[in-house]
Design a protein around this motif. Structure first.
Motif, PDB file in Angstrom:
ATOM      1  N   ASP A   1       0.751  -1.258   0.108  1.00 51.01           N
ATOM      2  CA  ASP A   1       0.049  -0.066  -0.086  1.00 51.01           C
ATOM      3  C   ASP A   1       0.828   1.200   0.148  1.00 51.01           C
ATOM      4  O   ASP A   1       0.473   2.128  -0.530  1.00 51.01           O
ATOM      5  CB  ASP A   1      -1.038  -0.047   1.151  1.00 51.01           C
ATOM      6  N   GLY A   2       2.157   1.266   0.823  1.00 48.13           N
ATOM      7  CA  GLY A   2       2.790   2.416   0.536  1.00 48.13           C
ATOM      8  C   GLY A   2       3.363   2.764  -0.701  1.00 48.13           C
ATOM      9  O   GLY A   2       3.342   3.991  -1.055  1.00 48.13           O
ATOM     10  N   VAL A   3       3.745   1.762  -1.419  1.00 49.89           N
ATOM     11  CA  VAL A   3       4.363   2.062  -2.664  1.00 49.89           C
ATOM     12  C   VAL A   3       3.166   2.256  -3.710  1.00 49.89           C
ATOM     13  O   VAL A   3       3.394   3.118  -4.718  1.00 49.89           O
ATOM     14  CB  VAL A   3       5.014   0.814  -3.160  1.00 49.89           C
ATOM     15  N   CYS A   4       2.000   1.581  -3.788  1.00 54.57           N
ATOM     16  CA  CYS A   4       0.894   1.996  -4.336  1.00 54.57           C
ATOM     17  C   CYS A   4       0.351   3.455  -4.037  1.00 54.57           C
ATOM     18  O   CYS A   4      -0.110   4.304  -5.207  1.00 54.57           O
ATOM     19  CB  CYS A   4      -0.276   1.102  -4.096  1.00 54.57           C
ATOM     20  N   ALA A   5       0.655   3.695  -2.859  1.00 53.02           N
ATOM     21  CA  ALA A   5       0.016   5.705  -2.761  1.00 53.02           C
ATOM     22  C   ALA A   5       1.166   6.188  -3.090  1.00 53.02           C
ATOM     23  O   ALA A   5       0.706   7.540  -3.868  1.00 53.02           O
ATOM     24  CB  ALA A   5       0.128   5.601  -1.278  1.00 53.02           C
ATOM     25  N   SER A   6       2.408   6.015  -3.308  1.00 56.77           N
ATOM     26  CA  SER A   6       3.298   6.712  -4.115  1.00 56.77           C
ATOM     27  C   SER A   6       2.960   6.896  -5.733  1.00 56.77           C
ATOM     28  O   SER A   6       3.054   7.970  -6.167  1.00 56.77           O
ATOM     29  CB  SER A   6       4.713   6.091  -4.234  1.00 56.77           C
ATOM     30  N   VAL A   7       2.485   5.903  -6.368  1.00 61.09           N
ATOM     31  CA  VAL A   7       1.982   5.691  -7.715  1.00 61.09           C
ATOM     32  C   VAL A   7       0.839   6.579  -7.705  1.00 61.09           C
ATOM     33  O   VAL A   7       0.829   7.743  -8.549  1.00 61.09           O
ATOM     34  CB  VAL A   7       2.040   4.342  -8.166  1.00 61.09           C
ATOM     35  N   GLY A   8      -0.212   6.383  -6.673  1.00 63.01           N
ATOM     36  CA  GLY A   8      -1.436   7.102  -6.847  1.00 63.01           C
ATOM     37  C   GLY A   8      -1.161   8.771  -6.406  1.00 63.01           C
ATOM     38  O   GLY A   8      -2.075   9.621  -6.728  1.00 63.01           O
ATOM     39  N   ALA A   9      -0.138   9.121  -5.740  1.00 60.77           N
ATOM     40  CA  ALA A   9       0.171  10.457  -5.576  1.00 60.77           C
ATOM     41  C   ALA A   9       0.902  11.180  -6.724  1.00 60.77           C
ATOM     42  O   ALA A   9       1.323  12.469  -6.612  1.00 60.77           O
ATOM     43  CB  ALA A   9       0.725  10.722  -4.104  1.00 60.77           C
TER      44      ALA A   9
END
Length: 505
Positions: free
Chosen positions: A239-247
């Motif tokens: 989730d932390g890395v997905c959030a990076s992509v999503g941000a």
């Protein structure tokens, strides 16, 4: 006919199933909650069967009015650093020990008796800590040997659901890098660390790029979820890395702050950042060729939720009567106070702490209360204390890269007063995108779209997000916050010995 991307985000409190078009339009999302069992002060577990139930129910509800042939991919974001022990048939052998669990202190010490802490940090990108999967698996081996013996693979949350959908056991590089057993220099499981830990390396699953198509929806999974048999499933990312992509943090020069139950600040870099005090960590990135340095605190939104549940019962009751969020009323209360909370500090360490202290025995505290203080000062102090803690992470990264602006996402980013507080304390421009709570699922959707060839590269995220507003640091508050922040740092240091004493009670 539109093409859809289905993204699942297995978070701390529930699973959110979200449907996007390949043009970047958010169609709908459905959330199904599950419980976390907190016990023994800092132990935390969840039942993997609850995750599967949440995925099935949220999926069925989300797709009931669409043609499932239009769904071109299913992809995942999931809570990281967990430990799901399954047998060779994929059956969970016990509850998952989740990221927030801090029980494996002795196992951490055993690792550090055999390898220098900095050497470990430079292999893994993370320090040895009870927060990580490897130490949790070591704890199981020591304390539940029958479970360990029967463990075929150790998985993370999304990996377990991927198995339930496809019948294949795998992980991706981002989740692998959150186990503390993955060499960030070679992108392989570290034989050296696995040997030091005394763990059977065969219990670790094969790791792939986040965009890897790990399999297809099986007939059984189709029956349970309502999805079309044969739909491609992409492994996704933590989730932390997905959030990076999503941000939009998909290339160097972009920083972001996720404000959820936990909170983290992340950047994208070509090489790991090795902080001399090992306060931050570096993950494998979903974007090939890059890594994702971060600093993560344990209880951000969780600390504010604790205040809501235990201190703000009046506000919560009022909110229920008015049909609004209790946080709207809490924010109005906070506005009655002033920057610096009239001298009250709050240490937000309700479940120990990761960055910057890495102390499982750290505890929360209000400091500086006097007879003249009011309720609003206490509430503001909580929000400021969380932000002070995150400011340490900002300052660490500023030593390596320039940070002039920061995208802020997550539920906490809804608060206008909190966004301004971040701008004032971090001394950076805070940017609010159009989607706040969809960043993780949005990142998973982009990963899925790349996996099935609908998107060329990660620049596709620009189809999904746009900046709606910003907050500029207020110079009038800078000195107030600088002074209060220094006292905040000193307060933690002054209480370290007390924390050790409390841990023995």
């Amino acid at each position: 006919m539109p093409k859809y991307l289905l993204a699942h985000d297995l978070g701390t409190s529930g699973n959110k199933a979200t449907l996007y078009t390949i043009e970047g339009e958010l169609i709908a999302s459905k959330t199904y909650n599950y419980v976390t069992k907190y016990f023994n002060v800092n132990w935390a577990e969840q039942n993997p069967h609850d995750w599967w139930k949440a995925v099935c129910n949220s999926t069925r509800e989300l797709i009931k009015d669409i043609d499932t042939k239009q769904i071109v991919a299913v992809s995942f974001s999931g809570q990281m650093m967990g430990c799901v022990c399954v047998d060779r048939y994929g059956n969970p052998l016990r509850n998952s020990i989740i990221y927030a669990d801090q029980r494996a202190t002795k196992e951490t010490d055993k690792i550090l008796q055999k390898i220098d802490a900095m050497e470990f940090y430079k292999i893994i990108g993370h320090r040895a800590s009870p927060s990580y999967s490897l130490e949790k698996l070591m704890w199981i081996k020591e304390n539940e040997p029958h479970i360990y013996r029967n463990t075929y693979k150790m998985l993370n949350a999304k990996d377990y659901i991927v198995f339930k959908l496809t019948g294949n056991m795998a992980t991706d590089y981002t989740d692998a890098s959150g186990t503390n057993a993955f060499d960030l220099n070679t992108y392989k499981w570290s034989e050296k660390i696995v040997d030091i830990a005394g763990i059977d390396g065969d219990k670790l699953p094969e790791a792939y790029d986040s965009t890897h198509v790990v399999g297809e929806i099986t007939k059984k999974a189709a029956t349970e979820t309502g999805l079309r048999e044969g739909t491609p499933v992409i492994i996704g990312a933590g989730d932390g890395v997905c959030a990076s992509v999503g941000a939009g943090c998909v290339k160097p020069g972009i920083a972001y702050n996720y404000m959820g139950s936990t909170s983290w600040i992340g950047i994208t870099a070509e090489k790991p950042i090795y902080d001399e005090k090992m306060r931050t960590m570096t993950w494998a990135h979903a974007v090939p060729g890059y890594v994702n340095p971060m600093g993560t605190m344990q209880t951000a939104g969780t600390a504010l939720a604790w205040v809501k549940n235990e201190i703000c019962k009046i506000e919560t009751k009022e909110a229920m009567e008015k049909g609004i969020s209790p946080y709207e009323i809490i924010n109005k209360e906070i506005e009655k106070s002033v920057p610096g909370a009239r001298g009250i500090l709050f240490l937000p360490y309700l479940l120990g702490e990761r960055t910057p202290h890495w102390n499982p025995n750290a505890r929360g505290a209000f400091i500086g209360i006097n007879i003249n203080h009011k309720r609003e000062d206490l509430l503001r102090a909580v929000m400021e204390g969380i932000t002070y803690n995150l400011n340490t992470i900002v300052n660490i990264f500023k030593n390596y890269v320039p940070i002039d602006s920061m995208v802020v996402i997550g539920g906490g980013a809804k608060s206008k007063i909190w966004r301004q507080m971040m701008a004032d304390i971090y001394n950076v421009r805070i940017l609010k995108p159009n989607y706040l709570e969809e960043a993780t699922s949005m990142g998973a959707a982009v990963i899925g779209g790349i996996g099935v060839g609908e998107f060329k590269d990660f620049d596709a995220i620009n189809k999904f997000i746009k900046i709606e507003s910003d907050h500029i640091p207020n110079p009038a508050y800078r000195e107030i916050y600088q002074k209060a922040y220094q006292v905040f740092l000193h307060s933690y240091e002054a209480l370290v010995g007390i924390y050790e004493e409390l841990a023995k009670l």
